[in-house]
Motif scaffolding. Structure first.
Motif, PDB file in Angstrom:
ATOM      1  N   VAL A 342       5.906   2.127   4.016  1.00 34.35           N
ATOM      2  CA  VAL A 342       4.686   1.326   4.132  1.00 34.35           C
ATOM      3  C   VAL A 342       3.520   2.164   3.606  1.00 34.35           C
ATOM      4  O   VAL A 342       3.305   3.294   4.062  1.00 34.35           O
ATOM      5  CB  VAL A 342       4.409   0.905   5.585  1.00 34.35           C
ATOM      6  CG1 VAL A 342       3.089   0.135   5.671  1.00 34.35           C
ATOM      7  CG2 VAL A 342       5.552   0.056   6.128  1.00 34.35           C
ATOM      8  N   PHE A 343       2.786   1.618   2.639  1.00 33.89           N
ATOM      9  CA  PHE A 343       1.597   2.271   2.113  1.00 33.89           C
ATOM     10  C   PHE A 343       0.383   1.524   2.645  1.00 33.89           C
ATOM     11  O   PHE A 343       0.260   0.318   2.410  1.00 33.89           O
ATOM     12  CB  PHE A 343       1.606   2.247   0.576  1.00 33.89           C
ATOM     13  CG  PHE A 343       2.765   3.009  -0.026  1.00 33.89           C
ATOM     14  CD1 PHE A 343       2.612   4.334  -0.407  1.00 33.89           C
ATOM     15  CD2 PHE A 343       4.007   2.406  -0.190  1.00 33.89           C
ATOM     16  CE1 PHE A 343       3.676   5.034  -0.939  1.00 33.89           C
ATOM     17  CE2 PHE A 343       5.066   3.098  -0.734  1.00 33.89           C
ATOM     18  CZ  PHE A 343       4.909   4.427  -1.110  1.00 33.89           C
ATOM     19  N   ARG A 344      -0.494   2.226   3.341  1.00 33.85           N
ATOM     20  CA  ARG A 344      -1.619   1.570   4.001  1.00 33.85           C
ATOM     21  C   ARG A 344      -2.942   2.155   3.509  1.00 33.85           C
ATOM     22  O   ARG A 344      -3.026   3.311   3.086  1.00 33.85           O
ATOM     23  CB  ARG A 344      -1.523   1.738   5.519  1.00 33.85           C
ATOM     24  CG  ARG A 344      -0.307   1.015   6.104  1.00 33.85           C
ATOM     25  CD  ARG A 344      -0.340   0.989   7.610  1.00 33.85           C
ATOM     26  NE  ARG A 344      -0.241   2.332   8.204  1.00 33.85           N
ATOM     27  CZ  ARG A 344      -0.173   2.543   9.520  1.00 33.85           C
ATOM     28  NH1 ARG A 344      -0.191   1.518  10.355  1.00 33.85           N
ATOM     29  NH2 ARG A 344      -0.081   3.766   9.982  1.00 33.85           N
ATOM     30  N   GLY A 345      -3.961   1.367   3.607  1.00 34.53           N
ATOM     31  CA  GLY A 345      -5.311   1.796   3.246  1.00 34.53           C
ATOM     32  C   GLY A 345      -6.302   1.377   4.293  1.00 34.53           C
ATOM     33  O   GLY A 345      -5.936   0.817   5.331  1.00 34.53           O
ATOM     34  N   ASN A 346      -7.589   1.630   4.024  1.00 31.38           N
ATOM     35  CA  ASN A 346      -8.652   1.231   4.937  1.00 31.38           C
ATOM     36  C   ASN A 346      -8.410   1.789   6.337  1.00 31.38           C
ATOM     37  O   ASN A 346      -8.297   1.064   7.320  1.00 31.38           O
ATOM     38  CB  ASN A 346      -8.788  -0.306   5.000  1.00 31.38           C
ATOM     39  CG  ASN A 346     -10.068  -0.727   5.701  1.00 31.38           C
ATOM     40  OD1 ASN A 346     -10.995   0.061   5.823  1.00 31.38           O
ATOM     41  ND2 ASN A 346     -10.108  -1.982   6.137  1.00 31.38           N
ATOM     42  N   SER A 347      -8.317   3.135   6.398  1.00 34.96           N
ATOM     43  CA  SER A 347      -8.113   3.838   7.671  1.00 34.96           C
ATOM     44  C   SER A 347      -6.825   3.401   8.350  1.00 34.96           C
ATOM     45  O   SER A 347      -6.761   3.238   9.578  1.00 34.96           O
ATOM     46  CB  SER A 347      -9.305   3.634   8.620  1.00 34.96           C
ATOM     47  OG  SER A 347     -10.489   4.114   8.026  1.00 34.96           O
ATOM     48  N   ASN A 348      -5.778   3.191   7.563  1.00 37.28           N
ATOM     49  CA  ASN A 348      -4.448   2.864   8.073  1.00 37.28           C
ATOM     50  C   ASN A 348      -4.384   1.522   8.782  1.00 37.28           C
ATOM     51  O   ASN A 348      -3.430   1.247   9.504  1.00 37.28           O
ATOM     52  CB  ASN A 348      -3.941   3.957   9.023  1.00 37.28           C
ATOM     53  CG  ASN A 348      -3.735   5.275   8.300  1.00 37.28           C
ATOM     54  OD1 ASN A 348      -3.494   5.292   7.095  1.00 37.28           O
ATOM     55  ND2 ASN A 348      -3.840   6.376   9.038  1.00 37.28           N
ATOM     56  N   SER A 349      -5.363   0.641   8.590  1.00 35.07           N
ATOM     57  CA  SER A 349      -5.347  -0.645   9.292  1.00 35.07           C
ATOM     58  C   SER A 349      -4.800  -1.777   8.419  1.00 35.07           C
ATOM     59  O   SER A 349      -4.510  -2.853   8.923  1.00 35.07           O
ATOM     60  CB  SER A 349      -6.754  -1.004   9.773  1.00 35.07           C
ATOM     61  OG  SER A 349      -7.632  -1.134   8.660  1.00 35.07           O
ATOM     62  N   THR A 350      -4.638  -1.565   7.129  1.00 36.16           N
ATOM     63  CA  THR A 350      -4.219  -2.631   6.218  1.00 36.16           C
ATOM     64  C   THR A 350      -2.997  -2.187   5.437  1.00 36.16           C
ATOM     65  O   THR A 350      -2.989  -1.111   4.838  1.00 36.16           O
ATOM     66  CB  THR A 350      -5.339  -2.984   5.235  1.00 36.16           C
ATOM     67  OG1 THR A 350      -6.506  -3.355   5.969  1.00 36.16           O
ATOM     68  CG2 THR A 350      -4.913  -4.130   4.329  1.00 36.16           C
ATOM     69  N   THR A 351      -1.946  -3.010   5.447  1.00 35.37           N
ATOM     70  CA  THR A 351      -0.744  -2.725   4.671  1.00 35.37           C
ATOM     71  C   THR A 351      -0.955  -3.169   3.235  1.00 35.37           C
ATOM     72  O   THR A 351      -1.237  -4.347   2.970  1.00 35.37           O
ATOM     73  CB  THR A 351       0.472  -3.443   5.270  1.00 35.37           C
ATOM     74  OG1 THR A 351       0.688  -2.969   6.601  1.00 35.37           O
ATOM     75  CG2 THR A 351       1.713  -3.192   4.436  1.00 35.37           C
TER      76      THR A 351
END
Length: 372
Positions: A342-351
């Motif tokens: 899983v690659f997430r962005g936005n402070s780990n809140s969005t996949t």
């Protein structure tokens, strides 16, 4: 002046005194003015003594003088000779077989200092033991201090404000071939610390930090590149079983160095070297794991394993292969024992990007658009 016979001869064959002087005045009881340059002013030959003493200075009173320099025995010289052989007090045990003879014995039963040395010398040693012939014994032995509670066997104190380079204690092994000589050995048989270093220096934010322990190389030049110094941790029974330690490798002039954390699994007699480096930090701040000369901020030789969370069976490995590919392996509880990515962005809140254990890929669109 050519007469070698004694001026006064007293022969006492009985148990009384050979000579008795009772001086009640404030002058010397006996005064000898000698012009002899090679002979003793007073000579006492007492070869027959067994349990007695050749000379006794006794004081049984309670009003010992407190004037500076006063005492039962006072040896004073006002001469200005600079000869190194000029001894105010010379004690010599001149028979090699007299192994039970102690040249100087001090028995102090009071709560005062047993030996006090007040010296005005600025360059010479206060106590000097020159060229001892000791082989298996000790040059200085302080023994049987079993009554100690809060005191210490040795105490070295200085309250000088001098900023010059000084050593309160200095130990020098001055021969490069003496590879079996340990400059300082401490044996601690209890569970307490063998060495306790307390530095009360208060750092005020200056560029000079207070160092609790400083280990230096013995090189005298400014370009010791290739040499090293360090700290070894090893088996107490032999000095050649040092299997872990820290090695400081000089790489350039003025002490610029790389730092190596070393271990070895060799079970035979061996001591760590720079080739046993497991972790290296270069002078440029580059870190190598399994690499002693990293060229990136972090360089790892081998497989990297990353774990997280309470499920210890979930982990990720990164493994470069010689075929030019780098393999990312995820092991976890999903699917048939393998995990996903899983690659997430936005402070780990969005996949943003996901690969599940069944090799299905999904993208997430979070920009309010209509398609991925």
């Amino acid at each position: 002046t050519s007469n070698t016979q004694p001026t006064l001869l007293i022969q006492q064959d009985g148990a009384g005194y050979g000579i008795s002087i009772d001086q009640n005045g404030n002058e010397a009881g006996i005064f000898i003015d000698t012009e002899s340059t090679q002979q003793a002013g007073i000579q006492i030959e007492a070869d027959a003594i067994t349990t007695g003493s050749a000379a006794v200075f006794a004081h049984a009173g309670t009003s010992m003088a407190t004037t500076a320099g006063a005492g039962l025995v006072r040896i004073e010289s006002t001469g200005n000779t600079s000869s190194t052989a000029n001894n105010l007090l010379f004690i010599k045990n001149d028979h090699a077989s007299a192994s039970g003879t102690i040249p100087l014995f001090i028995d102090q039963d009071a709560n005062g200092t047993s030996l006090n040395i007040d010296t005005e010398s600025t360059t010479a040693h206060v106590i000097n033991v020159p060229s001892p012939a000791t082989t298996t014994g000790q040059v200085l032995l302080i023994n049987d201090c079993d009554a100690l509670t809060t005191g210490g066997i040795g105490y070295f104190y200085s309250n000088s404000a001098s900023t010059g380079t000084r050593n309160l204690v200095k130990i020098v092994n001055d021969h490069a071939s003496a590879t079996g000589t340990t400059a300082l050995k401490i044996q601690q048989d209890s569970t307490a610390a063998a060495v306790d270093i307390v530095n009360t220096y208060a750092d005020s934010g200056s560029a000079v930090e207070g160092l609790q322990l400083l280990v230096r190389g013995g090189q005298g030049d400014l370009s010791p590149a290739g040499d090293s110094c360090g700290i070894g941790l090893g088996y107490a029974g032999a000095s050649n079983y040092v299997k872990t330690g820290i090695i400081n490798e000089f790489t350039a002039s003025n002490g610029v160095s790389d730092l190596h954390l070393c271990t070895t699994s060799t079970t035979s007699a061996a001591t760590i070297s720079k080739s046993d480096a497991r972790l290296t930090v270069t002078s440029a701040g580059l870190v190598g794991i399994g690499v002693s000369d990293p060229d990136q901020k972090l360089e790892v030789k081998g497989i990297v394993k990353i774990t997280h969370g309470t499920t210890v069976t979930d982990y990720l490995t990164i493994q470069p292969y010689d075929d030019g590919f780098t393999y990312f392996d995820m092991y976890g509880t999903g699917g048939s024992g393998e995990g996903g990515y899983v690659f997430r962005g936005n402070s780990n809140s969005t996949t943003l990007f996901k690969i599940d254990p069944n090799s299905r890929i999904s993208l997430s669109n979070n920009d309010s658009g209509t398609s991925n």
